[in-house]
Design a protein around this motif. Structure first.
Motif, PDB file in Angstrom:
ATOM      1  N   PRO A  63       0.822  -1.212   0.000  1.00  4.38           N
ATOM      2  CA  PRO A  63       0.000   0.000   0.000  1.00  4.38           C
ATOM      3  C   PRO A  63       0.856   1.262   0.000  1.00  4.38           C
ATOM      4  N   GLY A  64       0.232   2.371  -0.398  1.00  3.20           N
ATOM      5  CA  GLY A  64       0.850   3.666  -0.161  1.00  3.20           C
ATOM      6  C   GLY A  64       1.675   4.221  -1.292  1.00  3.20           C
ATOM      7  N   LEU A  65       2.302   5.361  -0.987  1.00  2.25           N
ATOM      8  CA  LEU A  65       3.194   6.080  -1.870  1.00  2.25           C
ATOM      9  C   LEU A  65       4.565   6.169  -1.211  1.00  2.25           C
ATOM     10  N   LYS A  66       5.491   6.806  -1.889  1.00  3.80           N
ATOM     11  CA  LYS A  66       6.842   6.958  -1.346  1.00  3.80           C
ATOM     12  C   LYS A  66       6.835   7.798  -0.068  1.00  3.80           C
ATOM     13  N   PHE A  67       5.897   8.743   0.032  1.00  3.27           N
ATOM     14  CA  PHE A  67       5.891   9.705   1.128  1.00  3.27           C
ATOM     15  C   PHE A  67       4.794   9.378   2.132  1.00  3.27           C
ATOM     16  N   ASP A  68       4.994   9.840   3.363  1.00  4.29           N
ATOM     17  CA  ASP A  68       4.014   9.637   4.424  1.00  4.29           C
ATOM     18  C   ASP A  68       2.721  10.400   4.122  1.00  4.29           C
ATOM     19  N   PRO A  69       1.603   9.967   4.717  1.00  2.00           N
ATOM     20  CA  PRO A  69       0.323  10.652   4.471  1.00  2.00           C
ATOM     21  C   PRO A  69       0.358  12.149   4.753  1.00  2.00           C
ATOM     22  N   ASP A  70       0.978  12.563   5.864  1.00  3.44           N
ATOM     23  CA  ASP A  70       1.040  13.999   6.164  1.00  3.44           C
ATOM     24  C   ASP A  70       1.753  14.765   5.060  1.00  3.44           C
ATOM     25  N   ALA A  71       2.834  14.188   4.536  1.00  2.00           N
ATOM     26  CA  ALA A  71       3.592  14.852   3.481  1.00  2.00           C
ATOM     27  C   ALA A  71       2.785  14.932   2.191  1.00  2.00           C
ATOM     28  N   VAL A  72       2.025  13.894   1.882  1.00  2.00           N
ATOM     29  CA  VAL A  72       1.178  13.916   0.688  1.00  2.00           C
ATOM     30  C   VAL A  72       0.192  15.073   0.772  1.00  2.00           C
ATOM     31  N   GLU A  73      -0.453  15.231   1.926  1.00  2.59           N
ATOM     32  CA  GLU A  73      -1.442  16.291   2.080  1.00  2.59           C
ATOM     33  C   GLU A  73      -0.786  17.672   2.119  1.00  2.59           C
ATOM     34  N   ALA A  74       0.435  17.751   2.650  1.00  2.32           N
ATOM     35  CA  ALA A  74       1.135  19.036   2.683  1.00  2.32           C
ATOM     36  C   ALA A  74       1.517  19.495   1.279  1.00  2.32           C
ATOM     37  N   VAL A  75       1.914  18.561   0.423  1.00  5.69           N
ATOM     38  CA  VAL A  75       2.344  18.917  -0.929  1.00  5.69           C
ATOM     39  C   VAL A  75       1.156  19.218  -1.832  1.00  5.69           C
TER      40      VAL A  75
END
Length: 423
Positions: free
Chosen positions: A76-88
């Motif tokens: 599951p997921g992307l390279k970056f953490d969930p918080d970082a995804v939402e920040a970007v």
């Protein structure tokens, strides 16, 4: 000329490839898919099931590239953490991306079950393990962010991690129960077979050599014919060439290598009874799992040219000996590699460089689950112009792209040194 598959272990257990004769002559289709990997095949499947006339052009055979030669991890997921995804990407877009990407194993296993694909699908979870104290902080942070979003995730301390991996090498781990593993070649061939049954046409040994805009669509040249289509999807990932100007320069092709043992018998249950997919947190790491027959598969960055045996990737077999010295001398029967695509920013890239032309590149090592889940949305966009959960971005060629082989080698060595220093 059709090239043989890399010498992977998956061929021992996968069903035969479905017939995919070369294109000989001219044909028409509503959508032409260029690339017969997981994304291309799954998109063709969804298009065909919706009644869209679709043709797939594959330079070799379905699943020949990284789609049929990867580690078989359904993560599951992307390279970056969930918080970082939402920040970007912002709260709304970021939330959609997180929900989509972290749910992608559920969509993958659901599709396998619906289609009845025999590919050794196993939901043993995904373990992201920490080799050192610094990595442990990062893994624990990721776990905390996932748990705050009510994901089925747990943080495991060193003792609990050792129980699940059979080694005391790790400081902790994040367990995501949605993950698992499969035989990727069997999966790719299963998708191809299902797409054909739904009405898709798949042509192997048929590279697309040129595309030309015309009124109402596109002409796609191949060595022995032409496809006229209203719309195109390019899904060539690590094997992207100059078919569309500048697209090849937006990704860096890197080789991922895998070594496989003979079946370990009872020794397999002693190290990983639940058969999770395991990948280490760090810059240059290894990933591993046990397959349905108890073979140990060790993967990681590999030589930048094709290999044919485990002798060429001794650092992976040495890593196994260090993790599980109690297993004794292992017999490594297979070693292979294939090219995947990494983007400079480590985000997966969806492009729409011209009207009626869609491209998806840069799986960044998460192609099985993410590609499967995205395929349904790509099909809907090609049919209906629907929105997708990943952002559609303009292609941005990487500066000094011609030097990428030197850059990859330098990055690997730098990463290994930094990981050893714990930095």
């Amino acid at each position: 000329m059709l090239q043989p598959l890399p010498p992977n272990i998956y061929q021992l257990d996968a069903p035969p490839a479905p017939a995919a004769p070369p294109l000989d002559g001219s044909c028409r289709a509503s959508v032409a898919v260029i690339g017969g990997g997981i994304v291309g095949l799954a998109t063709a499947l969804h298009l065909a099931e919706a009644g869209t006339d679709v043709v797939v052009l594959e330079a070799q055979e379905p699943g020949w590239g990284a789609s049929g030669n990867n580690g078989g991890q359904v993560n599951p997921g992307l390279k970056f953490d969930p918080d970082a995804v939402e920040a970007v990407w912002g709260a709304e877009r970021g939330r959609r991306m997180v929900e989509f990407a972290w749910d992608s194993p559920n969509r993958t296993f659901a599709l396998i079950e619906r289609l009845g694909i025999d590919c050794e699908a196993h939901r043993g979870g995904t373990l992201r393990v920490a080799r050192g104290a610094k990595a442990r902080v990062g893994v624990e942070t990721t776990a905390r962010q996932c748990m705050s979003r009510s994901m089925p995730v747990d943080y495991l301390d060193a003792a609990a991690t050792a129980l699940r991996t059979g080694t005391p090498a790790y400081h902790g781990a994040m367990l995501d129960r949605r993950g698992g593993n499969l035989n990727p070649l069997a999966y790719s061939r299963g998708l191809a077979r299902a797409a054909i049954a739904a009405g898709a046409r798949i042509h192997g040994a048929t590279p697309a050599t040129a595309v030309r805009r015309k009124a109402g669509g596109w002409d796609i040249a191949t060595p022995r014919g032409t496809v006229t289509a209203e719309k195109i999807l390019i899904a060539t990932n690590g094997f992207t060439d100059d078919l569309w100007p500048g697209l090849r320069q937006t990704i860096v092709p890197v080789y991922s290598a895998i070594a496989a043992t003979e079946p370990l018998g009872e020794r397999a249950r002693e190290i990983m009874a639940d058969r999770p997919s395991v990948y280490e947190s760090g810059r240059i790491t290894v990933y591993y799992r046990l397959d349905a027959r108890g073979r140990l598969l060790m993967g990681g960055r590999g030589p930048m040219t094709p290999i044919a045996s485990a002798d060429a990737i001794g650092y992976l077999t040495d890593a196994a000996a260090k993790l599980w010295p109690e297993l004794g001398r292992l017999r490594w029967t297979h070693g292979w590699n294939s090219r995947l695509a990494v983007t400079k920013d480590h985000w997966p890239h969806v492009h729409e460089p011209a009207e009626g032309l869609l491209a998806y590149l840069g799986c960044n090592g998460r192609g099985v689950a993410l590609g499967t889940a995205l395929a349904e949305q790509l099909a809907a966009r090609l049919r209906l112009g629907s929105e997708i959960d990943l952002p559609i971005v303009p292609p941005k060629p990487i500066a000094f792209h011609g030097f990428w082989p030197l850059g990859v080698v330098a990055a690997v060595w730098h990463g290994r040194i930094m990981d050893r220093l714990g930095l």
